[in-house]
Design an enzyme around this catalytic site. Structure first.
Site, PDB file in Angstrom:
ATOM      1  CG  HIS A 120     -26.705  67.715  88.160  1.00 51.34           C
ATOM      2  ND1 HIS A 120     -26.229  66.743  89.007  1.00 51.34           N
ATOM      3  CD2 HIS A 120     -26.751  68.848  88.894  1.00 51.34           C
ATOM      4  CE1 HIS A 120     -26.004  67.260  90.197  1.00 51.34           C
ATOM      5  NE2 HIS A 120     -26.309  68.537  90.151  1.00 51.34           N
ATOM      6  CG  HIS A 158     -26.547  73.541  88.107  1.00 56.42           C
ATOM      7  ND1 HIS A 158     -27.662  73.632  88.898  1.00 56.42           N
ATOM      8  CD2 HIS A 158     -25.739  72.620  88.696  1.00 56.42           C
ATOM      9  CE1 HIS A 158     -27.547  72.810  89.936  1.00 56.42           C
ATOM     10  NE2 HIS A 158     -26.384  72.186  89.839  1.00 56.42           N
TER      11      HIS A 158
HETATM   12  P1  AMP Z   1     -26.194  69.955  92.875  1.00 58.12           P
HETATM   13  O1  AMP Z   1     -26.017  70.673  94.156  1.00 58.12           O
HETATM   14  O2  AMP Z   1     -25.297  70.448  91.789  1.00 58.12           O
HETATM   15  O3  AMP Z   1     -26.115  68.449  93.062  1.00 58.12           O
HETATM   16  O4  AMP Z   1     -27.645  70.308  92.372  1.00 58.12           O
HETATM   17  C1  AMP Z   1     -28.732  69.460  92.461  1.00 58.12           C
HETATM   18  C2  AMP Z   1     -29.894  70.221  91.898  1.00 58.12           C
HETATM   19  O5  AMP Z   1     -30.954  69.321  91.676  1.00 58.12           O
HETATM   20  C3  AMP Z   1     -30.429  71.315  92.838  1.00 58.12           C
HETATM   21  O6  AMP Z   1     -30.379  72.568  92.167  1.00 58.12           O
HETATM   22  C4  AMP Z   1     -31.849  70.868  93.115  1.00 58.12           C
HETATM   23  O7  AMP Z   1     -32.746  71.943  93.209  1.00 58.12           O
HETATM   24  C5  AMP Z   1     -32.154  69.979  91.942  1.00 58.12           C
HETATM   25  N1  AMP Z   1     -33.148  68.955  92.184  1.00 58.12           N
HETATM   26  C6  AMP Z   1     -33.202  68.094  93.214  1.00 58.12           C
HETATM   27  N2  AMP Z   1     -34.258  67.271  93.091  1.00 58.12           N
HETATM   28  C7  AMP Z   1     -34.884  67.619  91.932  1.00 58.12           C
HETATM   29  C8  AMP Z   1     -36.046  67.137  91.244  1.00 58.12           C
HETATM   30  N3  AMP Z   1     -36.771  66.129  91.713  1.00 58.12           N
HETATM   31  N4  AMP Z   1     -36.373  67.741  90.084  1.00 58.12           N
HETATM   32  C9  AMP Z   1     -35.644  68.755  89.598  1.00 58.12           C
HETATM   33  N5  AMP Z   1     -34.548  69.243  90.199  1.00 58.12           N
HETATM   34  C10 AMP Z   1     -34.173  68.694  91.353  1.00 58.12           C
END
Ligand code: AMP
Length: 139
Positions: A98, A100
């Site tokens: 993903h 950001h």
């Molecule tokens: P990372 O640390 O790069 O894996 O970021 C994961 C991101 O996913 C974090 O910023 C979370 O806030 C976000 N996240 C986790 N669960 C969800 C969800 N159900 N919907 C939207 N964002 C999410």
């Protein structure tokens, strides 16, 4: 294995989806670092950036390219930090690639991406040459 993002793709859990096409999706981060913090994913589950197959890379980048100005304009941001936590040691928590897109504002108190590491390495010219050579030979 089905990641939480795959569940969003399948419609099994809710999300604020802001863009979707055949192979990619974008939705608001559930714990935003700034208003408009958006995640862009390939719909299929790949853990790391380098796991994304060649034929999907262009689509993924195209969606990021499309969403950056959409996000900036929507929240009137001055800039964006656009980044991947690529692997657990880099802070990746969800094992589904993903990107950001974090809106940034003058004086928001944040920093540049250079702040992601702790101690900066001290590297000699020889070490830099060696590293550059190793990377070049693998590119
Ligand atoms: P990372 O640390 O790069 O894996 O970021 C994961 C991101 O996913 C974090 O910023 C979370 O806030 C976000 N996240 C986790 N669960 C969800 C969800 N159900 N919907 C939207 N964002 C999410």
């Amino acid at each position: 294995m089905s990641t939480i993002f795959s569940k969003i793709v399948e419609g099994e859990i809710p999300a604020r989806v802001v863009y979707e096409d055949e192979t990619t999706m974008a939705f608001l981060d559930a714990n935003p670092l700034a208003p408009g913090h958006t995640l862009v994913i390939p719909k299929d589950e790949y853990e790391r950036l380098n796991d994304v197959p060649d034929d999907l890379v262009t689509n993924l980048y195209a969606t990021i390219h499309r969403m950056v100005p959409a996000v900036e304009e929507a929240v009137d941001a001055d800039a964006t930090t656009v980044a991947f936590n690529n692997g657990e040691a880099a802070g990746q928590e969800v094992p589904h690639v993903h990107c950001h897109i974090v809106p940034r504002f003058e004086g928001d108190g944040g920093g540049p991406i250079h702040g992601v590491v702790g101690d900066l390495p001290e590297l000699s010219d020889d070490e830099l040459d060696e590293i550059a050579g190793k990377i070049e030979s693998r590119a």
